[in-house]
Scaffold this motif. Structure first.
Motif, PDB file in Angstrom:
ATOM      1  N   ALA A 243       0.952  -1.586   0.313  1.00  0.00           N
ATOM      2  CA  ALA A 243       0.416  -0.276  -0.097  1.00  0.00           C
ATOM      3  C   ALA A 243       0.645   1.146  -0.381  1.00  0.00           C
ATOM      4  O   ALA A 243       1.765   1.293   0.586  1.00  0.00           O
ATOM      5  CB  ALA A 243      -1.360  -0.088   0.940  1.00  0.00           C
TER       6      ALA A 243
ATOM      7  N   LEU B  11      -4.820  -1.322  -6.409  1.00  0.00           N
ATOM      8  CA  LEU B  11      -5.035  -0.228  -5.227  1.00  0.00           C
ATOM      9  C   LEU B  11      -6.646  -0.568  -3.862  1.00  0.00           C
ATOM     10  O   LEU B  11      -6.887  -1.118  -4.581  1.00  0.00           O
ATOM     11  CB  LEU B  11      -5.585   0.959  -6.276  1.00  0.00           C
TER      12      LEU B  11
ATOM     13  N   ASN C 168      -8.409   0.837  -2.934  1.00  0.00           N
ATOM     14  CA  ASN C 168     -10.045   1.808  -3.120  1.00  0.00           C
ATOM     15  C   ASN C 168     -10.514   2.257  -4.651  1.00  0.00           C
ATOM     16  O   ASN C 168      -9.480   3.608  -5.328  1.00  0.00           O
ATOM     17  CB  ASN C 168     -10.273   3.226  -2.348  1.00  0.00           C
TER      18      ASN C 168
ATOM     19  N   ASN D  23      -7.261   6.679  -2.493  1.00  0.00           N
ATOM     20  CA  ASN D  23      -5.900   6.101  -2.212  1.00  0.00           C
ATOM     21  C   ASN D  23      -4.744   7.376  -2.214  1.00  0.00           C
ATOM     22  O   ASN D  23      -3.610   7.030  -2.571  1.00  0.00           O
ATOM     23  CB  ASN D  23      -5.898   5.762  -3.490  1.00  0.00           C
TER      24      ASN D  23
END
Length: 475
Positions: A28, A109, A111, A190
């Protein structure tokens, strides 16, 4: 791989490159709230192709700050919307800094949006050097395509600019320096969130159950190897070239400086009968959550003879598949392919977390991360498993973070092996051999260590003159 998964065919690893079922593992985007003083870069972008066979984002990184920026600390992300069921392959066509010094990794990703659910993260090796104030990297002519070369749609990609036919600042790509965001706007939802400054201690954590081995043995027949819980494989079977032998005599031990080193040699003369694979694994399957670490030397070229064989060099943990798609199967791999294979044309490093699979008809449930670059040389490999995630580190940097779905339900063994996928990469009948070296292995039960803590713990063992310890209880 160990004996438990010998029935898997080459389709198992080919699936890593092309199967839509796996998804693409990635870390992430996290960062500190502000960049270090003087660190500032912008990213310039132009598109080189609007066609449907591949995306071609050409990029330049510009140092707009007041201090030099080591490019190895810079990451650039280009965001796009994946086509249904697609996996992707990165390539560098040409770069002023040299394509060998530029890496490309795909991520997912957290989101997804209507215009982005994946990204291509572009990074640099230490060989790319430092970017002086006011300087830029020059052209980086990058591209990516669907792994099966099916058409792709760029029109719905967040970072794609069809009118950008000349280099200009482009805020739809983002850049970080040392994990700190310094440029661009990520797709909505994001944005990087502040995280504490990593200050992992450099001293070992409190003493707990652990396995440590410095591999200080006289040879593959040394009785201490078995007494310390290791098996040097000699039985027949896969993976790899049909008819190949797993050769204990190809596992040797020697001193390099003050360290004792285990060497796994794989050799062939272009036939199954002449092929010798090597594997060393723990006899016990008693390792589950905690930290796994090893210092491993990967090699791109053979020790002797012609190059080109599709070699797999590994460090991994595994248990047995009790039935097709059994949900208590587990496997966690570092796998380096110096000459490609499984659909890849050149060197690539995979980390893969397995939930389960079915051999026939083939079905896989796993998550993987990859970097297409040379990893020849010594590398510190660290894997941590707790109740929430699986995290892979290479040389102190996070390489892949995989989901809780793939956590192990049962204990595993610890394994090293080197083998050939097939003989198609090099068809010569001239003898050749490849070496994979291992400096040490460490497992700390139920404790998540940082790479710095791993290094400190290994140093403590060596300072104390401890070449072997195993206090991990039987499962």
């Amino acid at each position: 791989m160990s004996d438990q998964t010998r029935t898997r065919t080459v389709r198992l690893r080919a699936a890593l490159a092309v199967a839509a079922v796996t998804g693409l593992g990635a870390t992430a985007l996290t960062a500190l709230p502000a960049a270090a003083a003087g660190d500032a870069v912008t990213v310039r972008y132009r598109q080189s192709a609007t066609g449907s066979d591949q995306a071609e984002p050409w990029l330049k990184v510009v140092n707009t700050g007041t201090t030099g920026v080591p490019l190895s600390q810079v990451k650039v992300r280009y965001y796009f919307k994946a086509d249904a069921g697609a996996s992707y392959t990165y390539a560098c066509s040409w770069a002023v800094k040299g394509c060998a010094h530029i890496t490309g990794t795909f991520g997912t990703l957290a989101n997804p949006t209507a215009t982005a659910d994946r990204y291509l993260e572009v990074g640099f090796t230490a060989g790319a050097g430092t970017l002086a104030p006011g300087a830029d990297t020059g052209d980086m002519q990058l591209r990516f395509h669907r792994s099966n070369w099916q058409p792709l749609n760029q029109s719905d990609d967040y970072s794609f600019g069809p009118a950008q036919t000349a280099y200009a600042d482009w805020t739809k790509v983002t850049a970080t320096v040392g994990g700190v965001p310094v440029w661009g706007t990520a797709p909505a939802g994001n944005e990087p969130t502040p995280t504490p400054t990593p200050t992992g201690p450099t001293t070992p954590p409190p003493t707990g159950a652990a396995l440590f081995d410095d591999f200080d043995y006289t040879g593959h027949t040394d009785p201490a190897i078995g007494a310390h819980g290791w098996s040097v494989r000699s039985n027949a079977g896969g993976p790899g070239v049909p008819g190949a032998t797993w050769a204990p005599e190809n596992v040797t031990f020697a001193k390099e400086g003050t360290n004792s080193i285990m060497n796994l040699r794989t050799s062939t003369a272009g036939t199954g009968e002449s092929t010798r694979h090597t594997e060393v694994l723990t006899k016990a399957t008693k390792f589950r959550n905690g930290t796994y670490a090893a210092r491993v030397r990967f090699s791109d070229a053979p020790v002797s003879g012609p190059d080109g064989d599709r070699v797999v060099q590994t460090f991994f943990t595994i248990n047995d598949l009790k039935a097709p798609m059994a949900d208590d199967y587990a496997e966690y791999d570092f796998e380096y392919l110096p000459n490609g294979g499984w659909g890849e044309p050149a060197n690539i490093l995979y980390t893969t977390s397995w939930e389960t699979y079915r051999p026939d008809p083939w079905e896989a449930v796993n998550q993987h991360s990859e970097v297409r670059a040379s990893y020849a040389g010594w590398h510190d490999l660290v894997l941590t498993i707790d109740g929430d995630s699986i995290v892979y580190y290479v040389d102190g940097q996070e390489f892949g973070r995989h989901d809780a779905r793939y956590l192990p339900e049962r204990p595993m063994s610890i394994n090293f092996n080197q083998w050939l996928i097939d003989l198609a990469g090099q068809t010569s009948t001239a003898p050749r051999s490849y070496d994979q070296k291992v400096d040490y292995v460490l497992h700390v039960k139920d404790q998540v260590l940082t790479p710095a803590q791993v290094a400190a713990k290994v140093a403590a063992y060596r300072s104390a003159g401890t070449a072997f310890e195993d206090t991990v209880p039987a499962s």
